[in-house]
Design a protein around this motif. Sequence first.
Motif, PDB file in Angstrom:
ATOM      1  N   SER A 106       3.042  -3.205   4.487  1.00  0.00           N
ATOM      2  CA  SER A 106       1.578  -3.179   4.560  1.00  0.00           C
ATOM      3  C   SER A 106       0.996  -2.882   3.182  1.00  0.00           C
ATOM      4  O   SER A 106       1.503  -2.026   2.453  1.00  0.00           O
ATOM      5  CB  SER A 106       1.107  -2.126   5.558  1.00  0.00           C
ATOM      6  OG  SER A 106       1.495  -2.456   6.873  1.00  0.00           O
ATOM      7  N   VAL A 107      -0.077  -3.588   2.838  1.00  0.00           N
ATOM      8  CA  VAL A 107      -0.700  -3.462   1.519  1.00  0.00           C
ATOM      9  C   VAL A 107      -2.150  -3.011   1.691  1.00  0.00           C
ATOM     10  O   VAL A 107      -2.863  -3.501   2.557  1.00  0.00           O
ATOM     11  CB  VAL A 107      -0.667  -4.802   0.760  1.00  0.00           C
ATOM     12  CG1 VAL A 107      -1.348  -4.681  -0.598  1.00  0.00           C
ATOM     13  CG2 VAL A 107       0.780  -5.279   0.596  1.00  0.00           C
ATOM     14  N   PHE A 108      -2.566  -2.038   0.851  1.00  0.00           N
ATOM     15  CA  PHE A 108      -3.917  -1.502   0.913  1.00  0.00           C
ATOM     16  C   PHE A 108      -4.475  -1.383  -0.508  1.00  0.00           C
ATOM     17  O   PHE A 108      -3.709  -1.277  -1.473  1.00  0.00           O
ATOM     18  CB  PHE A 108      -3.927  -0.122   1.568  1.00  0.00           C
ATOM     19  CG  PHE A 108      -3.334  -0.092   2.950  1.00  0.00           C
ATOM     20  CD1 PHE A 108      -4.112  -0.386   4.055  1.00  0.00           C
ATOM     21  CD2 PHE A 108      -1.992   0.217   3.141  1.00  0.00           C
ATOM     22  CE1 PHE A 108      -3.576  -0.367   5.329  1.00  0.00           C
ATOM     23  CE2 PHE A 108      -1.443   0.238   4.402  1.00  0.00           C
ATOM     24  CZ  PHE A 108      -2.240  -0.053   5.510  1.00  0.00           C
ATOM     25  N   PRO A 109      -5.801  -1.369  -0.649  1.00  0.00           N
ATOM     26  CA  PRO A 109      -6.388  -1.119  -1.973  1.00  0.00           C
ATOM     27  C   PRO A 109      -5.899   0.212  -2.538  1.00  0.00           C
ATOM     28  O   PRO A 109      -5.751   1.193  -1.812  1.00  0.00           O
ATOM     29  CB  PRO A 109      -7.898  -1.092  -1.687  1.00  0.00           C
ATOM     30  CG  PRO A 109      -8.065  -1.910  -0.455  1.00  0.00           C
ATOM     31  CD  PRO A 109      -6.841  -1.644   0.374  1.00  0.00           C
ATOM     32  N   SER A 110      -5.666   0.259  -3.824  1.00  0.00           N
ATOM     33  CA  SER A 110      -5.008   1.411  -4.442  1.00  0.00           C
ATOM     34  C   SER A 110      -5.796   2.717  -4.332  1.00  0.00           C
ATOM     35  O   SER A 110      -5.208   3.793  -4.374  1.00  0.00           O
ATOM     36  CB  SER A 110      -4.720   1.125  -5.917  1.00  0.00           C
ATOM     37  OG  SER A 110      -5.933   0.924  -6.630  1.00  0.00           O
ATOM     38  N   LEU A 111      -7.120   2.647  -4.210  1.00  0.00           N
ATOM     39  CA  LEU A 111      -7.930   3.866  -4.201  1.00  0.00           C
ATOM     40  C   LEU A 111      -8.303   4.330  -2.796  1.00  0.00           C
ATOM     41  O   LEU A 111      -9.072   5.275  -2.635  1.00  0.00           O
ATOM     42  CB  LEU A 111      -9.212   3.652  -5.014  1.00  0.00           C
ATOM     43  CG  LEU A 111      -9.031   3.333  -6.494  1.00  0.00           C
ATOM     44  CD1 LEU A 111     -10.379   3.231  -7.180  1.00  0.00           C
ATOM     45  CD2 LEU A 111      -8.170   4.381  -7.187  1.00  0.00           C
ATOM     46  N   LEU A 112      -7.724   3.721  -1.792  1.00  0.00           N
ATOM     47  CA  LEU A 112      -8.098   4.037  -0.420  1.00  0.00           C
ATOM     48  C   LEU A 112      -7.401   5.291   0.095  1.00  0.00           C
ATOM     49  O   LEU A 112      -6.276   5.605  -0.288  1.00  0.00           O
ATOM     50  CB  LEU A 112      -7.757   2.857   0.491  1.00  0.00           C
ATOM     51  CG  LEU A 112      -8.464   2.762   1.836  1.00  0.00           C
ATOM     52  CD1 LEU A 112      -9.974   2.654   1.649  1.00  0.00           C
ATOM     53  CD2 LEU A 112      -7.946   1.549   2.604  1.00  0.00           C
ATOM     54  N   SER A 113      -8.104   6.038   0.937  1.00  0.00           N
ATOM     55  CA  SER A 113      -7.566   7.171   1.681  1.00  0.00           C
ATOM     56  C   SER A 113      -7.037   8.277   0.755  1.00  0.00           C
ATOM     57  O   SER A 113      -7.476   8.421  -0.379  1.00  0.00           O
ATOM     58  CB  SER A 113      -6.487   6.688   2.645  1.00  0.00           C
ATOM     59  OG  SER A 113      -6.123   7.694   3.554  1.00  0.00           O
TER      60      SER A 113
END
Length: 261
Positions: free
Chosen positions: A144-151
């Motif tokens: 799974s890939v997410f934006p680097s600044l998330l959460s």
Amino acid sequence: MVKGNKETTDAPRIRPVPAVSRAIAILRLLGKTRIPMGVNAIAHALNIVPSTCLHILRALTEEKLISFDSTSKHYRLGAGMLTLARSAIESNVFPVLVQPALDRLSTQWGVTAIGVDASDPDQMVVVALSRSNLPFRLHVDVGSVFPSLLSATGRLVAAFGDQPESELKKRFQKLRWDKPLDYKIWQKEVEFAKKNRYSIDKNTYIAGITIVAVPVLTPNGKITHTIVCASLMDALNKSQLVKLTNEMQAQAHKVADHLFT
């Protein structure tokens, strides 16, 4: 390059290679949709001339990175991608090192424990995962890939990365949260993460979920990975969160010692 009497050195320019960029876009599209697609559908989705798209598809098929069904005339990811993925996993020791720690954390605390590669300034990737036997399950998988600044991991990336504030603000404004944060509040939480070497996202990224993250740092303090634990918001009290965070930090130190010594 020489300008006047002052010698300067220009950074090398990265020249785009359209065919390569389009091939990668096709692989990502087929991986994201997870269903076979015809050449026209692929070309339309990526705004590629159909004849050009067909040439790239044939090249990818020849390399076994995608496969072609002659009956349906559709393409899907091929077995060659599995070989590449296996090689990438085997050359990355972090998942192997962190998996036992994730298993212990998920079993002891009833959380979803996650190992994240945070080395890319644009995105973070889940590379290891352990789920508890409790009913709570977070919708996340290896890969799974997410934006680097998330959460929670995002706050650590901002704290221990080297992105300028102007870039951080620009990227922050594109993030999607269940309960959006004000940038100034987020900045303070980034400062807290920098000082304390952990971050907690409670009820903002995903409503009703608490996410704790600790960084894995190089000897010079640069972030490469994070260890993350997620649970229902009221599943752990304040004292338990402190103990969980301390244990996560201890595991992160052990992993860093193996990675960088």
